[in-house]
Structures are given as C-alpha cells and as structure tokens.
Design a protein around this motif. Structure first.
Motif, PDB file in Angstrom:
ATOM      1  N   ALA A 212       0.836  -1.206   0.000  1.00 53.81           N
ATOM      2  CA  ALA A 212       0.000   0.000   0.000  1.00 53.81           C
ATOM      3  C   ALA A 212       0.866   1.249   0.000  1.00 53.81           C
ATOM      4  O   ALA A 212       0.627   2.192  -0.773  1.00 53.81           O
ATOM      5  CB  ALA A 212      -0.930  -0.010   1.210  1.00 53.81           C
ATOM      6  N   GLN A 213       1.872   1.260   0.843  1.00 58.28           N
ATOM      7  CA  GLN A 213       2.761   2.425   0.911  1.00 58.28           C
ATOM      8  C   GLN A 213       3.551   2.593  -0.376  1.00 58.28           C
ATOM      9  O   GLN A 213       3.708   3.719  -0.888  1.00 58.28           O
ATOM     10  CB  GLN A 213       3.718   2.278   2.095  1.00 58.28           C
TER      11      GLN A 213
ATOM     12  N   LYS B 152       2.010   5.771  -7.647  1.00 58.50           N
ATOM     13  CA  LYS B 152       0.949   6.274  -8.519  1.00 58.50           C
ATOM     14  C   LYS B 152      -0.089   7.144  -7.828  1.00 58.50           C
ATOM     15  O   LYS B 152      -1.042   7.568  -8.462  1.00 58.50           O
ATOM     16  CB  LYS B 152       0.254   5.111  -9.228  1.00 58.50           C
ATOM     17  N   ASN B 153       0.044   7.384  -6.536  1.00 57.25           N
ATOM     18  CA  ASN B 153      -0.911   8.228  -5.815  1.00 57.25           C
ATOM     19  C   ASN B 153      -2.352   7.841  -6.163  1.00 57.25           C
ATOM     20  O   ASN B 153      -3.101   8.607  -6.777  1.00 57.25           O
ATOM     21  CB  ASN B 153      -0.687   9.709  -6.150  1.00 57.25           C
ATOM     22  N   PRO B 154      -2.762   6.658  -5.772  1.00 57.19           N
ATOM     23  CA  PRO B 154      -4.090   6.158  -6.169  1.00 57.19           C
ATOM     24  C   PRO B 154      -5.225   7.015  -5.622  1.00 57.19           C
ATOM     25  O   PRO B 154      -5.161   7.533  -4.510  1.00 57.19           O
ATOM     26  CB  PRO B 154      -4.117   4.749  -5.554  1.00 57.19           C
ATOM     27  N   ARG B 155      -6.262   7.144  -6.421  1.00 55.77           N
ATOM     28  CA  ARG B 155      -7.431   7.919  -6.013  1.00 55.77           C
ATOM     29  C   ARG B 155      -8.560   7.024  -5.523  1.00 55.77           C
ATOM     30  O   ARG B 155      -9.585   7.513  -5.064  1.00 55.77           O
ATOM     31  CB  ARG B 155      -7.909   8.762  -7.188  1.00 55.77           C
TER      32      ARG B 155
ATOM     33  N   ASN C 164       1.709  -0.188 -10.591  1.00 54.90           N
ATOM     34  CA  ASN C 164       2.951   0.377 -11.122  1.00 54.90           C
ATOM     35  C   ASN C 164       4.157   0.082 -10.238  1.00 54.90           C
ATOM     36  O   ASN C 164       5.195   0.738 -10.342  1.00 54.90           O
ATOM     37  CB  ASN C 164       2.849   1.896 -11.328  1.00 54.90           C
ATOM     38  N   VAL C 165       4.012  -0.902  -9.362  1.00 58.55           N
ATOM     39  CA  VAL C 165       5.101  -1.303  -8.473  1.00 58.55           C
ATOM     40  C   VAL C 165       5.656  -2.638  -8.946  1.00 58.55           C
ATOM     41  O   VAL C 165       4.904  -3.600  -9.125  1.00 58.55           O
ATOM     42  CB  VAL C 165       4.620  -1.430  -7.014  1.00 58.55           C
ATOM     43  N   ASP C 166       6.974  -2.703  -9.147  1.00 58.02           N
ATOM     44  CA  ASP C 166       7.624  -3.955  -9.549  1.00 58.02           C
ATOM     45  C   ASP C 166       8.255  -4.596  -8.317  1.00 58.02           C
ATOM     46  O   ASP C 166       9.196  -4.058  -7.735  1.00 58.02           O
ATOM     47  CB  ASP C 166       8.696  -3.697 -10.609  1.00 58.02           C
TER      48      ASP C 166
END
Length: 278
Positions: free
Chosen positions: A6-7, A13-16, A118-120
């Motif tokens: 989550a962090q 991507k600063n999810p909305r 967008n996290v690998d």
C-alpha cells in the motif's frame, strides 16, 4: 508482512481509489497433468505391468492339488521392490513440479501487481519466501503417491487370495486386478488436480500476506457440481484481520474468513483474489 504494498503504491501512482484488485490467477491444468505423469502414473504402472506375471502364477497355482500361493506372493514382492526403486525418483520429480508451479505463480503475481499498482516487486520475492508451503506440498504428495501404490497392493492381494479360496478362474481375477489399476489411475488424476489447486491456494495466501493484503475476494471454481456454500461465497469479501471485518470495501461488507478456506476441502478449486486497500 514482508513489504508494504500500500505504501509503495502511494509513492508510485498516488491512487485515487480506496482499493485495488490484484489480477486473479488461474493455475493451468497442465501442471496437474505434469504431476500425474511424472509421479502418480509411474506408481500405478508398476502394478499394471505386474498383472500378467501374477495371473500366470495364479493360474498355475489353481492347477495344483494343494494351494501354494508363495510364488504369487513372490511376484507381488517383486512389484513392491520395483516401486521402492521408483520411489527414489518421486521426491525429486515432485520438487521440480512444485518449483515450476511456484515460478509460474510468482511471475503472474508480479505481473498482476505491476499492472495494478505500477510497483515492480520482482526483486522482493523469491521461492525461499514460500519454502514451508512448498515443503509441505512436496512431502504430502510423496505420501500420497506411496499410498496409491500401497492401496493397489492391498486390493490386489485381497483379490488374489479371495480368488484362491473361491477357486475363481484366472480370467476373472485378471479382470478384477485390472479394475484395481483403473481405480488407481482415476484416483491419481483426481489427486493431481486437487493438489495443484491446493498448492496454488496456499501460494496465493502467502503472497497476499507478505504484501500486507488482508482483504480478499472468494472466486468460485465454476465446477459443474460445486459445494453450494462455496458457490454462495463467490464475489464475497473476507479478511483474517478483525479490524477489517464489518468494513465496506467496493460496496461490499467484509466478513471474517470462513473456517474451510479456499482450496482446503477435497476437490475445492476455488481461488482467493487479493485486494489492496488504503
């Protein structure tokens, strides 16, 4: 939790949205076929190949005035010895199968997270993270293969001695022995499929837990003869975390995880789809 997805997602991507579903992973049926062919089928083939010699000795024994099943027992022992030699390859074969399933699942899990967040996480996860899960699957399957062989041996021994007591014709005994092999094959196919579902379910739980995902969605297998309780859970949200229970995520109220988890009961091919919440 090994890493805080989550962090990491917030930074990437600063999810909305308040939640993100991670792509559902279906393990291909080819893995069940691989497990059957590499480990279960060879075990039952030992007994199939022993039938002609056993029936030949049975026929000869029937022709004697005094029953002497010692030679038949010798043929059974020869088949048992062949299985014992074969069993030396069982564990390595199952180990290779388990590692292939893990590698496939890990690749799909990594791709699903990358697509959703967008996290690998490729450098953060590896097979060592799920070592206990893999070892449990390997050891259990080794035990199951040995049980398949032992069950075939028990059934065939019973058929032979019942045949001798009842003076059954050799052709009838041969038919019954082949029936044992057929049953063993059918059971082996079912077990291989079930074990593939079980290791996949266990891997899903492990990967969700290490990413800090506590909420998951029940995905029904879609089998033609489902457990009605499992079918009714399709699409429901669950969590092992008491703090999540009662929360509303994606318009659904999160419930406590049921006792019979995804993939635990015999034949259950349901799946858990991880949900990242913020």
């Amino acid at each position: 939790m090994k890493y805080d997805l989550a962090q990491m997602t917030r930074r990437a991507k600063n999810p909305r949205r308040a939640s993100i579903k991670i792509r559902d992973i279906r393990t291909p049926t080819m893995f069940a076929g691989d497990l059957y062919r590499s480990s279960y089928k060879p075990a039952i083939d030992v007994w199939a190949e022993a039938i002609p010699a056993i029936v030949s000795e049975y026929s000869r024994t029937l022709g004697q005035t005094t029953d002497s099943p010692a030679d038949i027992e010798q043929k059974m022992q020869e088949a048992e010895r062949r299985f014992n030699l074969l069993s030396l390859t069982i564990t390595p074969n199952i180990q290779r199968w388990a590692l292939r399933v893990e590698s496939y699942f890990r690749g799909k899990w990594r791709a699903g997270i990358l697509s959703a967040t967008n996290v690998d996480i490729g450098t953060l996860i590896g097979p060592s993270d799920v070592r206990q899960t893999l070892e449990a699957a390997i050891n259990w399957n080794v035990a199951l293969v040995k049980d398949i062989s032992a069950e075939a041996q028990r059934r065939m021994t019973s058929i032979i001695y019942d045949g001798l007591r009842g003076n059954k014709p050799a052709r009838e005994v041969a038919k019954e022995l082949r029936g044992v092999v057929d049953l063993g094959r059918a059971r082996s196919v079912r077990i291989a499929s079930d074990q593939t579902s079980k290791i996949s379910s266990a891997l899903a739980e492990e990967r969700q837990r290490e990413a800090g995902l506590t909420v998951w969605e029940w995905k029904h297998s879609g089998k033609l003869r489902p457990r009605e309780t499992h079918k009714a859970r399709d699409g429901n949200y669950y969590s092992d975390n008491p703090d999540d229970v009662g929360k509303v995520v994606d318009g659904k109220t999160v419930a406590a995880s049921p006792e019979d988890r995804v993939g635990q009961l015999p034949g259950c091919a349901c799946r858990s789809q991880g949900i990242l919440t913020f």
